[in-house]
Write an enzyme that holds these catalytic residues in place. Structure first.
Site, short mmCIF file in Angstrom:
data_model
loop_
_atom_site.label_atom_id
_atom_site.label_comp_id
_atom_site.label_asym_id
_atom_site.label_seq_id
_atom_site.Cartn_x
_atom_site.Cartn_y
_atom_site.Cartn_z
N CYS A 1 0.84 -1.20 0.00
CA CYS A 1 0.00 0.00 0.00
C CYS A 1 0.87 1.25 0.00
O CYS A 1 1.67 1.46 0.90
CB CYS A 1 -0.91 -0.03 1.22
N CYS B 1 0.44 3.36 3.16
CA CYS B 1 1.16 2.78 4.31
C CYS B 1 2.65 3.09 4.21
O CYS B 1 3.29 3.41 5.20
CB CYS B 1 0.95 1.27 4.36
#
Length: 85
Positions: A65, A68
């Site tokens: 991600c 993230c």
């Protein structure tokens, strides 16, 4: 409204505000020079960690991600500051 006319929802935020992102002065590698301050959790140590700590900030990190990845230095810096207190 009071007259019985229906109003079309036009949204609350008509103006687009500029999103300000935190710029990190240090890279993740520089933050790790004095050790990793974030505690990696998995299914084997998750419950034990929660039992040992009254409060915990938990980031459900997904390595694929992009958001993230961008927040990773923020979490590391946060963990370092909390560890110092």
């Amino acid at each position: 409204d009071e007259e019985g006319s229906r109003r079309i929802f036009s949204g609350r935020n008509r103006e687009m505000r500029e999103v300000v992102h935190e710029e990190h002065e240090e890279t993740l590698e520089e933050l790790h020079e004095n050790g990793v301050h974030v505690t990696p959790l998995d299914k084997n140590n998750f419950n034990a960690f929660l039992d040992e700590h009254d409060m915990a900030f938990i980031n459900m990190y997904a390595p694929w991600c992009v958001w993230c990845q961008r927040l990773h230095p923020t979490w590391e810096k946060f963990a370092e500051e909390i560890e110092e207190q």
